[in-house]
Design an enzyme around this catalytic site. Structure first.
Site: not given
Length: 466
Positions: A366, A385
């Site tokens: 992301h 992440c």
């Protein structure tokens, strides 16, 4: 030393933004000449150093700093607070960014396996001749300094081909030493500032047998991935903290990433990218809501509004938004009745783009609203992440391969529109997240990175200042 020229300390130019930068092709292997090169290098160095006074006794550096390893749940893998102190460089650590080397040959390639195998033989040859001596601890060494330890640095750099032996003052830290140190730092994931401080010394003092074991472990990792590779794929090197987008055996995109911290590690994953989310919502994991947000909400009633976070209850057709002022945030069970969702926007913790692929750990790639950490040499700061610098470029590469009508301008337009949208790919793209602490480039340069997750039992210098 002419016989060793192709095995030791060559130079090449790499560029970033059109500006050339000199970084070394160091640690190269030369199979048939290996033993001769190593023997001649050490013999010549011993002769050079013997022209000056004897070396001071070597002091023993403290052992490697081990990273704490803690498991984490899938619900703990997303949080980044744009106002957190960790969003800016730490005191005493440089925010000056070293150039990202661009390599056309993928890290996951037959050529890389060949060079890594050759590197193992090269380092075994060094071990057969006694390895390298330790560099003594002390004050930082930099250009113009004259110190007995400079001779130790010269010897250490020669052992791995980062520097060639030369006559002169063995104790003087001259231009040749500085450039050799930069080459060594660049391929060891250190800031290439040409200054020998604590981190550089710690890396230099990793024993040759540890490096051999590190190379062998990573050769097995590479070999296990090779049969799975397809024509077009994305590769994230967790330890190397970079991402490559590969098409037909060539790297078409590569960039820096931020991966999970030691206590919330990014797992190794093989999957397929199935969709891209533009301007995503962020559903705040309950563990983060309780541990990180609830104290801020209690102390600052406007915190949620500033972050663009809504308090919700129910799902689907039964979802409803609540006024934060009507909630008793002191209730210890408040987290059981409500959940938090952050609206799309410039300060959304996921940024403007999210790259989705199925996995059991709720991991994805992301964007991020905080860009400064990409300038750091060590980039293990996330909750699991993977944050990607220039994520828009990567998304454009993904989408263009799926539909030729996509390009960077179209991606920019979708983001700038500010609307949530999830776009599925017609053809999923394989993605591999792997933990490589050692690899060899196509031209033979051997790279090492800190074992920040303590998976190799090797070395972690990231807790030290240089």
């Amino acid at each position: 030393m002419a016989i060793c020229r192709h095995g030791f300390g060559e130079m090449r130019l790499v560029s970033r933004n059109g500006k050339p930068n000199a970084y070394g092709v160091a640690g190269k292997t030369s199979g048939r000449l290996l033993r001769g090169c190593v023997k001649k290098a050490f013999s010549f160095l011993a002769f050079a150093i013997s022209l000056t006074a004897g070396l001071a006794a070597l002091s023993v550096l403290a052992g490697p700093v081990r990273a704490e390893t803690t498991s984490y749940g899938a619900e703990e893998t997303h949080w980044v607070d744009p106002w957190a102190t960790s969003a800016t460089p730490l005191e005493g650590q440089s925010a000056v960014e070293a150039p990202l080397q661009r390599n056309a040959t993928p890290t996951l390639s037959e050529r890389s396996i060949e060079q890594l195998s050759a590197a193992i033989e090269h380092y075994r040859g060094i071990a057969a001749w006694g390895g390298w001596k330790r560099v003594a601890a002390g004050e930082r060494l930099e250009l113009g300094v004259r110190d007995q330890r400079v001779a130790q640095v010269r010897e250490r750099l020669m052992a791995t081909g980062d520097m060639q032996a030369s006559p002169g003052d063995a104790y003087l830290y001259d231009e040749a030493v500085m450039e050799a140190v930069k080459r060594y730092q660049a391929r060891n994931g250190l800031e290439p500032d040409g200054i020998v401080g604590r981190r550089t010394i710690a890396a230099m003092n990793v024993p040759v047998h540890t490096r051999i074991r590190q190379l062998e472990i990573n050769l097995r990792r590479l070999s296990a991935l090779m049969p799975k590779l397809e024509r077009r794929y994305i590769f994230v090197n967790i330890a190397g903290q970079e991402v490559e987008a590969v098409n037909n055996g060539a790297v078409e995109f590569n960039e820096r990433v931020i991966v999970g911290k030691q206590t919330r590690q990014t797992p190794e994953i093989t999957s397929q990218v199935t969709s891209i989310t533009f301007n995503p919502y962020w559903y705040v994991p309950k563990s983060i809501a309780m541990a990180d947000m609830l104290p801020k909400i209690r102390s600052n009633p406007s915190y949620l509004q500033r972050q663009g976070i809504r308090v919700l209850q129910g799902w689907g057709d039964n979802i409803r938004e609540l006024n934060p002022a009507s909630i008793d945030w002191s209730n210890p069970r408040v987290n059981e009745a409500y959940y938090l969702r952050q609206d799309p926007g410039p300060w959304n913790s996921l940024g403007s783009l999210k790259i989705n692929f199925p996995n059991n750990d709720a991991i994805f790639l992301h964007d991020t609203p905080t860009k400064t950490l990409f300038g750091r040499q060590e980039r293990n700061f996330s909750s699991g992440c993977v944050r990607v610098r220039d994520v828009r470029g990567l998304v454009a590469w993904i989408m263009a391969g799926d539909d030729a009508s996509w390009n960077e301008q179209r991606v920019e337009g979708m983001v700038d529109a500010g609307h949530y949208r999830n776009v599925s790919l017609a053809v999923p793209i394989p993605i591999y997240l792997a933990y490589l602490t050692a690899w060899a480039e196509a031209d033979g340069v051997v790279n090492f990175r800190d074992d920040v997750y303590d998976r190799d039992g090797s070395v972690n210098t990231s807790a030290l200042d240089n």
